[in-house]
Design an enzyme around this catalytic site. Sequence first.
Site, short mmCIF file in Angstrom:
data_model
loop_
_atom_site.label_atom_id
_atom_site.label_comp_id
_atom_site.label_asym_id
_atom_site.label_seq_id
_atom_site.Cartn_x
_atom_site.Cartn_y
_atom_site.Cartn_z
N HIS A 157 -47.03 -3.77 -23.30
CA HIS A 157 -46.80 -5.22 -23.12
C HIS A 157 -45.31 -5.57 -23.23
CE1 HIS A 157 -51.17 -5.67 -23.82
NE2 HIS A 157 -50.98 -4.76 -24.76
N SER A 278 -19.80 -8.89 -9.08
CA SER A 278 -20.10 -10.24 -8.63
C SER A 278 -18.88 -10.77 -7.88
CB SER A 278 -20.39 -11.10 -9.86
OG SER A 278 -20.13 -12.45 -9.58
N LYS A 284 -18.71 -8.99 -14.41
CA LYS A 284 -20.08 -8.51 -14.16
C LYS A 284 -20.16 -7.17 -13.46
CE LYS A 284 -23.67 -10.68 -13.93
NZ LYS A 284 -24.78 -11.19 -13.13
N GLU A 291 -32.25 -2.78 -7.96
CA GLU A 291 -32.85 -4.04 -7.46
C GLU A 291 -33.28 -3.89 -6.00
OE1 GLU A 291 -30.67 -7.39 -10.27
OE2 GLU A 291 -29.74 -6.80 -8.40
#
Length: 461
Positions: A157, A278, A284, A291
């Site tokens: 979980h 970024s 970043k 992804e």
Amino acid sequence: MSTKVASGKTTAPKAKLLDEFNASIMFDKELYLQDIEGSIAHVKMLSKQEIISNEAKEKIIDGLHVVQQEIEEGQYNFDISDEDIHMSIESRLSTLIGDDAKRMHTARSRNDQVALDFRMYVLKSNKELVELLFDLQRVLLDISAKHTKTLLPGMTHLQHAQPINFAYHMLAYVSMFKRDIERFEDSYKRNNISPIGCAALAGSPYQTDREYEAKLLGFDSVSINCLDTVSDRDFALEILFNISTLMMHISRLSEEIILWSSSEFGFVELSDEYSTSSSIMPQKKNPDVPELLRGKTGRVNGNLISLLTVLKGLPLAYNKDMQEDKEGVFDSVKTAKISVKILSEALKSMRINKEEMLKATKKGHLSATDLADYLTANCEYTFRDAYKLTGEVVAYAEENKKDISELNLDELKKFELKIQEDIINTLELETSMNARKSQGGTATCSTLKQLEYFESWMKIR
Ligand code: ARG
């Protein structure tokens, strides 16, 4: 310029719009090599069976080699008015060698020709994917070998559950990719059956030798029923399903890498080479690779559903709907190939942060089950009562801002006098991990056995 192949019953010139709508040459040119190899085997069979002369066979084969060279050197004109790769190559051959080209299509139809070309493409792709997956397995096994003692929280979980080691976690993915490899291999074996010689749907009146042609092309056997053979796209569905399953596995690993590389986890860091920045926030580092891998799973699933839907409800045998079978398969194969390659590279260069993993292991009282097991084994508790008392110990540890593994003997004795000194070692996270030495468990000794199993599986291939 090429000579257009005769168009049969319809005589009027085709509407330009129909040419565009009907043609598949823009994408089935991908099958040029399979088409040429198939035609070479076909004319060899025709000449062996004395259906065409040896001279015609030689001329056709030489001409096909020229066509192949033209395509590979970018000198070939893929013309939409030729409709598909089969007609295109035949018409170019006619221009090159004249009338003998027209003998090539004896005892076959585009229906078995396309079934052959596409099947050969899918079989080759199965093999290529297996090779790429072995490279990925190598990377995962190399990482595993270094981390059989690296503790991290095992989760259910997405909550901290029990301590495991990082190799054990990686080997879970090795198990998944092993099944993927086996699926591609099984599918290869099941489908390595030649469709050529089935002609339009009913077989051929010529004295053909399908076995001989199949052998020339590397097939294990010849299909049994021609009506089924020209209608069958199960081999394409299988690779689509197998790729969807593979991409689902890749997507789950990607999701974990994305989580692990966030500042909340900090377990891993993707190399600069396989991360992006970024456009506005200079601090970043984004996990675009995992992804995209996660995202690409959507399109391969789409391709599977699309072909299932195209085939559903088609009467036997060939229907033009089936021309819609190729683009999705080409797309899924290309997507899976690049995905496996880039995942291997990203993993190879990924930094693994043992310290952060260990820190996280100390959150969430991961050895609580070990306390319950201890009470059951040594203090005459039933497991349910032990479970309850452990809950109270956990609440105490929480209040005192400690992990259960950091409590001392006095604190523990307050809950149960029968608890002895050995509890301290029992509750240590490493002990907890190493206690799970049942077959397939996380203990380092058990993980090492799994590693050995996968290593020898890799060797026998
Ligand atoms: N381009 C067609 C396809 O991809 C080839 C088979 C055409 N056969 C036919 N009878 N029209 O399916």
